[in-house]
Design an enzyme around this catalytic site. Structure first.
Site, PDB file in Angstrom:
ATOM      1  N   HIS A  93      -8.060  -1.579  20.962  1.00 36.21           N
ATOM      2  CA  HIS A  93      -7.937  -1.413  19.582  1.00 36.21           C
ATOM      3  C   HIS A  93      -8.353  -2.686  18.847  1.00 36.21           C
ATOM      4  O   HIS A  93      -7.967  -3.989  19.619  1.00 36.21           O
ATOM      5  CB  HIS A  93      -6.512  -1.098  19.169  1.00 36.21           C
ATOM      6  CG  HIS A  93      -6.470  -0.888  17.624  1.00 36.21           C
ATOM      7  ND1 HIS A  93      -6.763  -1.555  16.779  1.00 36.21           N
ATOM      8  CD2 HIS A  93      -6.405   0.549  16.902  1.00 36.21           C
ATOM      9  CE1 HIS A  93      -6.517  -1.017  15.550  1.00 36.21           C
ATOM     10  NE2 HIS A  93      -6.705   0.188  15.606  1.00 36.21           N
ATOM     11  N   GLU A 141     -14.454   2.119  15.504  1.00 35.83           N
ATOM     12  CA  GLU A 141     -13.643   1.526  14.298  1.00 35.83           C
ATOM     13  C   GLU A 141     -14.189   0.231  13.964  1.00 35.83           C
ATOM     14  O   GLU A 141     -13.811  -0.651  14.513  1.00 35.83           O
ATOM     15  CB  GLU A 141     -12.368   1.650  14.789  1.00 35.83           C
ATOM     16  CG  GLU A 141     -11.526   2.693  14.741  1.00 35.83           C
ATOM     17  CD  GLU A 141      -9.928   2.701  14.785  1.00 35.83           C
ATOM     18  OE1 GLU A 141      -9.457   1.405  15.322  1.00 35.83           O
ATOM     19  OE2 GLU A 141      -9.492   3.492  14.014  1.00 35.83           O
TER      20      GLU A 141
HETATM   21  O1  G3P Z   1      -6.268   2.997  14.960  1.00 32.51           O
HETATM   22  C1  G3P Z   1      -6.706   3.482  13.949  1.00 32.51           C
HETATM   23  C2  G3P Z   1      -6.814   2.375  12.493  1.00 32.51           C
HETATM   24  O2  G3P Z   1      -7.074   1.324  13.277  1.00 32.51           O
HETATM   25  C3  G3P Z   1      -7.408   2.873  11.614  1.00 32.51           C
HETATM   26  O3  G3P Z   1      -6.367   2.352  10.354  1.00 32.51           O
HETATM   27  O4  G3P Z   1      -5.412   2.297   8.269  1.00 32.51           O
HETATM   28  O5  G3P Z   1      -7.970   2.355   8.429  1.00 32.51           O
HETATM   29  O6  G3P Z   1      -6.517   4.451   9.051  1.00 32.51           O
HETATM   30  P1  G3P Z   1      -6.490   2.865   8.991  1.00 32.51           P
END
Ligand code: G3P
Length: 222
Positions: A93, A141
């Protein structure tokens, strides 16, 4: 994991550990049962065993180490995570980055014990590299969008579709997810239209004033 899927990463928010974390997990279980949606939680490591015992939805670790069993103080062993009943783990992550070789060895250790792996990637190229290690899932991400109010599916849909394309070129069996800024059912619908089989999210539910309503809306997008 059953796809399409919503993975809720509890991270280390005050709202998501201990009794508050358990209450949140039970909301996830209720919404999953009410809607039939595939909802998976990734609680803090300290609550893994509690969550597996207390709720009837799949549980992921947020990280494990590429170790066996024995003198590994402070590490998290894949075999122990498997034995307590978690189905798998997030890896790499943005908030817990690993060197590529360690991702590779950890995916192998997880495969050996039967843990599913969701390897996170910050961009298309990392998604391609991650896919080469043969995980079950790659979740793209972009770090700059994590925790923000704009979903990656709107802010940068090309990184999502591009990761799907590159991952499938490397290994068609790897399932692609996306995350960062995902907040509602429309964001989930767009993620699926872009070729993913689900989303990874955190603040849109964990920090919501009404987590149940937020999760119901998200589940409507599957
Ligand atoms: O692992 C998911 C996370 O990094 C995303 O965070 O708060 O943007 O939904 P958020």
């Amino acid at each position: 994991m059953r796809t399409p899927v919503i993975i809720l990463n509890f991270k280390a928010y005050r709202e998501s550990f201990g009794e508050r974390g358990l209450a949140l997990a039970k909301i996830c279980e209720e919404v999953a049962k009410e809607t039939g949606a595939s909802i998976v939680i990734a609680p803090q490591q300290i609550d893994l065993s509690l969550m597996v015992k207390e709720v009837d939805i799949p549980v992921l670790a947020q990280h494990v180490d590429p170790i066996g069993e024995g003198s590994f103080t402070g590490h998290i062993s894949p075999s122990a995570v498997k034995e307590i009943g978690a189905i798998g783990t997030l890896l790499n992550h943005s908030e817990r980055r690993l060197p590529p070789e360690m991702i590779k060895s950890t995916v192998e250790k997880c495969r050996d014990v039967g843990l599913e792996t969701v390897v996170c990637a910050n961009d298309i190229e990392m998604g391609r590299v991650a896919a080469s290690f043969g995980p079950d899932y790659v979740a793209v991400e972009p770090p700059e969008l994590i925790g923000g109010d704009i979903s990656v599916t709107s802010a940068n849909p090309e990184v999502v579709s591009g990761t799907v394309e590159k991952v499938k070129e490397v290994n068609p069996n790897v399932i692609v997810l996306c995350g960062a800024g995902v907040k509602n059912g429309e964001d989930v619908r767009k993620a699926i239209e872009l070729g993913t089989e689900g989303v990874l999210l955190a603040s849109g539910v964990v920090k919501a004033t009404d987590p149940r309503s937020a999760l119901l809306d998200l589940a409507g997008g599957l």
